[in-house]
Design an enzyme around this catalytic site. Structure first.
Site, PDB file in Angstrom:
ATOM      1  N   HIS A   1       9.871 -10.854  -3.298  1.00 15.74           N
ATOM      2  CA  HIS A   1       9.757 -12.315  -3.331  1.00 15.74           C
ATOM      3  C   HIS A   1       8.281 -12.669  -3.300  1.00 15.74           C
ATOM      4  CE1 HIS A   1      11.060 -16.493  -2.716  1.00 15.74           C
ATOM      5  NE2 HIS A   1       9.985 -16.599  -1.949  1.00 15.74           N
ATOM      6  N   CYS A   2       7.796 -13.314  -4.344  1.00 17.77           N
ATOM      7  CA  CYS A   2       6.383 -13.668  -4.456  1.00 17.77           C
ATOM      8  C   CYS A   2       6.112 -14.974  -3.716  1.00 17.77           C
ATOM      9  CB  CYS A   2       5.979 -13.798  -5.925  1.00 17.77           C
ATOM     10  SG  CYS A   2       4.233 -14.176  -6.159  1.00 17.77           S
ATOM     11  N   VAL A   3       5.360 -14.899  -2.629  1.00 22.84           N
ATOM     12  CA  VAL A   3       5.081 -16.094  -1.833  1.00 22.84           C
ATOM     13  C   VAL A   3       4.124 -17.032  -2.558  1.00 22.84           C
ATOM     14  CG1 VAL A   3       5.523 -14.940   0.355  1.00 22.84           C
ATOM     15  CG2 VAL A   3       3.227 -14.868  -0.613  1.00 22.84           C
TER      16      VAL A   3
END
Length: 291
Positions: free
Chosen positions: A131-133
């Site tokens: 999950h790319c913040v």
């Protein structure tokens, strides 16, 4: 009262979710504007070089190069956000359920290998990498190409901006390694608030620092994902010594970037169909966990 607090919490959560995207967009455009200013006005600093190396044609080449990179960064980021990697709308049933499939109690469905649940996106993601913040969305089967291309142009753009800002560091350090120059490079905000530097000097020092820090950060992400791409692994699979989906260098490039892997990085609008559905993958090794 509870409903009001719930609405406020939802709005704050939504704002925090989009804040990294807004901040990254602001930084990308700020760096581009600063580098454009350096090309058009400031660089080079010596007047006798302005009519030679920095002629109009040379400036045009620099501007075209940086706006080409900016356009690719923005377009790839937009397509990454608009391309959902989740299982929504994907038929997962039938007779394909077998080895490596799991049951997700949150989504209430069987999920294929390389698929896992994201508690931030609240859904299972096909070939989930992480999950790319910074984008607020998962990197998965359908949008990995745009994610990697965006990293590529961010890396090349920050490298270019860092080299262009080299003369900014030279100007700051012309007086020598004094306390003033060191503080201006390390903590420009404090120097601005305390009135030690002008807003113009702060802007140049801050953006130059941002270019260096951003280049180091993006370099670590970019080369790590290149390493995973060449090995046919996701971030989650990297923790294991097994590589059951490794198809060799060319096979891994095709399975991740599509059939036109050699062209798709030039422009996100170049079609490059992925050879698969994100559910079934060619297996070259054992799927059984190691002991």
């Amino acid at each position: 009262m509870t409903s009001v607090a719930g609405k406020v919490f939802c709005r704050v959560e939504r704002l925090c979710r989009h804040l990294p995207v807004v901040l990254n967009t602001f930084l990308v455009f700020s760096i581009t504007a600063e580098v454009s200013y350096l090309v058009m006005v400031e660089a080079p600093l010596e007047p006798d070089r302005k009519k030679t190396e920095w002629s109009s044609r040379w400036k045009l080449v620099h501007l075209l190069a940086q706006y080409f990179m900016l356009g690719n960064i923005c377009w790839n980021a937009l397509l990454f956000l608009r391309t959902s990697p989740s299982i929504r709308g994907v038929f997962l049933g039938g007779e394909g359920v077998g080895l490596g499939w799991r049951y997700c109690y949150t989504c209430e469905t069987h999920t294929p290998p390389r698929c896992s649940h994201c508690y931030d996106c609240k859904v299972c993601v096909l070939r989930r990498d992480h999950h790319c913040v910074f984008f607020g969305q998962c990197v998965g089967f359908r949008n990995y190409r745009f994610f990697l291309s965006c990293l590529l142009f961010m890396w090349s753009g920050l490298l270019y901006a860092t080299l262009m800002n080299a003369e900014v560091f030279i100007v700051i350090l012309k007086e020598g390694l004094s306390l003033h120059s060191i503080l201006l490079l390390l903590i420009p905000w404090i120097m601005l608030v305390s009135g030690q530097v002008s807003a113009r000097a702060f802007a140049f020092a801050f953006i130059a620092d941002t270019c260096v820090v951003g280049f180091l950060l993006v370099s670590s992400f970019f080369f790590f994902h290149l390493f995973l791409l060449f090995r046919g692994q996701t971030t989650k699979e990297w923790y294991s010594s097994r590589r059951p989906y490794n198809l060799g260098l060319l096979g891994n490039l095709r399975s991740t970037l599509g059939r036109r892997w050699y062209l798709c990085w030039l422009c996100p609008l170049i079609p490059s169909p992925l050879p698969g559905d994100g559910i079934n993958f060619p297996v070259t090794g054992s799927l059984e966990p190691t002991r």
